[in-house]
Design an enzyme around this catalytic site. Structure first.
Site, short mmCIF file in Angstrom:
data_model
loop_
_atom_site.label_atom_id
_atom_site.label_comp_id
_atom_site.label_asym_id
_atom_site.label_seq_id
_atom_site.Cartn_x
_atom_site.Cartn_y
_atom_site.Cartn_z
N LYS A 5 -7.42 2.89 -2.37
CA LYS A 5 -6.32 3.06 -0.54
C LYS A 5 -5.12 3.33 -0.43
O LYS A 5 -4.51 4.25 0.00
CB LYS A 5 -7.09 2.13 0.70
N ASP A 31 -10.12 1.93 9.36
CA ASP A 31 -9.71 0.31 9.93
C ASP A 31 -9.94 0.05 10.69
O ASP A 31 -10.29 -1.12 11.87
CB ASP A 31 -9.47 -0.14 8.38
#
Ligand SMILES: NC(=O)c1ccc[n+]([C@@H]2O[C@H](COP(=O)([O-])OP(=O)(O)OC[C@H]3O[C@@H](n4cnc5c(N)ncnc54)[C@H](OP(=O)(O)O)[C@@H]3O)[C@@H](O)[C@H]2O)c1
Length: 297
Positions: A71, A108
């Site tokens: 990420k 997220d």
């Protein structure tokens, strides 16, 4: 060409990746819409990330999700990332644009808030202090989301205090770093407790945190979703606190990805939840894997 005229491709890159529930989740959406397409797990070693991302366009992928450990690194590879991803320092979703360039964002953040609101519709970020345990990638998304929704006091406890201090510097005055040894004291008067550490996940010991000082009305959320009911959530339920599990965060961020990749807006329905829940290990699997009892009291 519209979505209905071509074979649609997306995937998740991670190392390891086979534990990911994302293929089950996204392939449910392909079936739900009756679309020809697939979502594949892509096991990509860290030193292969750039080549793998650059291959997305020639292979015809609409985009991909990223999971551990890609990420943060992806941020240095994509052609453009939005403010959200840059602020968090991590990309969870990449879109292959029409010209083959790569655009990254982080779903997220909204996944966390949408999940809380779906499971506890009256929830608000501002009525009282929030305690966030952990300061990794998941914590960054949670803290961003809480600040964005008007949280006035976030007490942030992380085993490695320096990481909590970094987050406090980046996210502003609402965030106060708390010593790991003071994490239970930080629960006094809290309205929300969120575990963002990997503790409580299958294969890991439970989060070492007594809930004795937490008000019984406080909402307790865990972003870990394997198992669905972590020892922390089980302990919170036993003492009557309302709880929110981490699966919904995963489901909601996937819906946002579909809007970005295919201009479709799936919803988190009970049937979707049940389909993915059926792929998760049972409590018996978890206990067998862990071989120690919960320490949350
Ligand atoms: N539901 C969802 O959609 C979603 C989204 C993102 C993540 N997650 C889940 O959230 C969890 C964390 O993911 P992440 O990406 O944030 O990982 P990460 O960036 O590696 O951060 C891990 C965090 O756990 C803490 N930690 C690790 N071992 C610990 C221990 N023994 N005692 C206390 N703290 C410990 C770390 O503290 P230190 O800084 O001291 O190492 C750090 O704060 C994973 O289980 C992941 O699957 C779920």
């Amino acid at each position: 060409m519209s979505s209905a005229d071509r074979f649609l491709l997306a995937g998740v890159m991670g190392w390891p990746v086979m534990h990911s529930r994302s293929p089950a989740l996204h392939n449910y959406f392909f079936r739900h819409y009756g679309l020809a397409g697939t979502y594949v797990p892509l096991a990509i070693q860290p030193d292969g990330l750039e080549a793998a991302l650059r291959a997305l366009a020639p292979l015809g992928f609409a985009g991909c999700n990223l999971t551990i450990p890609h990420k943060e690194r992806a941020l240095t590879i994509v052609d453009e990332a939005d403010d959200l991803a840059r602020r968090i320092g991590a990309i969870s979703c990449i879109v292959v644009r029409g010209d083959g360039s790569l655009w990254g964002t982080n779903n997220d953040v909204h996944g966390f808030a949408r999940n809380l609101l779906q499971q506890q519709p009256d929830w608000r970020a501002d009525p009282g202090p929030a305690v966030v345990i952990g300061a990794g990638g998941g914590a960054r998304a949670v803290v961003y989301s809480l600040v964005d929704r008007g949280a006035r006091e976030i007490r942030l406890a992380n085993r490695t205090r320096a990481r909590a201090e970094t987050l406090a510097r980046e996210f502003g005055a609402a965030v106060t770093p708390v010593d790991w040894d003071d994490r239970e004291r930080a629960l006094d008067g809290a309205a929300l407790l969120v575990n963002t550490t990997s503790q409580g996940m299958m294969g890991q010991p439970p989060l070492d945190l007594s809930l004795d000082r937490l008000p019984r009305g406080a909402l307790v959320a865990d972003i870990v979703y394997i198992p669905l009911e972590t020892p922390l959530l089980a302990a919170a339920k036993r003492r009557g606190n309302p709880t929110v599990d981490g699966l919904g965060m995963l489901l909601h961020q996937a819906c946002i990805a579909w809007k970005l990749w295919f201009d479709l807006e799936p919803e988190v329905t009970p049937e979707l939840r049940a389909t993915i829940e059926a792929t998760l290990p049972t409590q018996t699997d978890v206990r067998a894997d862990l071989q120690v009892g919960p320490r949350n009291r």
